[in-house]
Design an enzyme around this catalytic site. Sequence first.
Site, PDB file in Angstrom:
ATOM      1  N   CYS A 269      45.583 -76.674  42.653  1.00 17.90           N
ATOM      2  CA  CYS A 269      46.459 -78.200  41.703  1.00 17.90           C
ATOM      3  C   CYS A 269      47.452 -77.120  42.534  1.00 17.90           C
ATOM      4  CB  CYS A 269      46.349 -78.168  40.462  1.00 17.90           C
ATOM      5  SG  CYS A 269      47.717 -79.434  39.649  1.00 17.90           S
ATOM      6  N   HIS A 270      48.902 -77.466  41.533  1.00 17.89           N
ATOM      7  CA  HIS A 270      49.908 -76.650  42.158  1.00 17.89           C
ATOM      8  C   HIS A 270      50.407 -75.111  42.319  1.00 17.89           C
ATOM      9  CE1 HIS A 270      51.399 -79.534  39.889  1.00 17.89           C
ATOM     10  NE2 HIS A 270      53.063 -79.839  40.205  1.00 17.89           N
ATOM     11  N   GLY A 271      48.844 -74.420  42.143  1.00 16.74           N
ATOM     12  CA  GLY A 271      48.687 -73.402  42.998  1.00 16.74           C
ATOM     13  C   GLY A 271      49.016 -73.022  44.334  1.00 16.74           C
ATOM     14  N   VAL A 272      48.855 -74.195  45.418  1.00 17.57           N
ATOM     15  CA  VAL A 272      49.608 -73.918  46.672  1.00 17.57           C
ATOM     16  C   VAL A 272      50.618 -72.982  46.895  1.00 17.57           C
ATOM     17  CG1 VAL A 272      50.136 -76.607  46.483  1.00 17.57           C
ATOM     18  CG2 VAL A 272      48.730 -74.976  48.432  1.00 17.57           C
ATOM     19  N   GLU A 273      51.742 -73.874  45.938  1.00 12.52           N
ATOM     20  CA  GLU A 273      52.484 -73.277  45.774  1.00 12.52           C
ATOM     21  C   GLU A 273      53.217 -72.021  45.626  1.00 12.52           C
ATOM     22  OE1 GLU A 273      55.207 -76.942  44.006  1.00 12.52           O
ATOM     23  OE2 GLU A 273      54.207 -75.577  42.431  1.00 12.52           O
TER      24      GLU A 273
END
Length: 188
Positions: A115-119
């Site tokens: 999910c937003h971990g990619v940021e």
Amino acid sequence: MNKVLIVVGDATETLDTMYPYYRLIEAGFQPVVTAPEKRVYQMVLHEVKPGWTITKEWEGYTIPCDVPFSEVKEEEYAGIMFSGGRAPEYIRYDEDLVRITKHFFATNKPVASVCHGVEIPAYADCVRGRKMATVGKCKFDLEVCGGTFVDEACVIDGNLVSGRTFHDNGHYVGPWIKLLEEARDKAS
């Protein structure tokens, strides 16, 4: 090296975090929660409800930080997991977290992201030329930093294993743990 880092902050998604946490224990690894400072963090639950076009958020469980970013000795860890939720948007600028992130990519240790971990790896300039899954609304974050968005439940690109959301936990966490086990077996 049986210790594996799980990166969190306030508003980390509960299922993104707890599912890999317990799977690591089942596989004989020691999950170590790392965050900006040593305290208890409030996790959240995220879901796009029927009829909604944006994510609704509820409070989830809490999780204590075992070691703050500033005290992490990354060479002591077999791998790292970037959990989702809103936390990555805020913690990605931490210089120690950037240092930690770059280590795992540079040393080719198993990395998981959901999910937003990619940021976090995107901000740390670690996704350039890499294929990843992430939630659709983070596609821009990935692509503007040189990565390639793949809309699949599990994307494996070398040492990097990723999923879109917690709905993909059963697809990407197992392959990531397999990479950790293979690295552990080689070191034995």
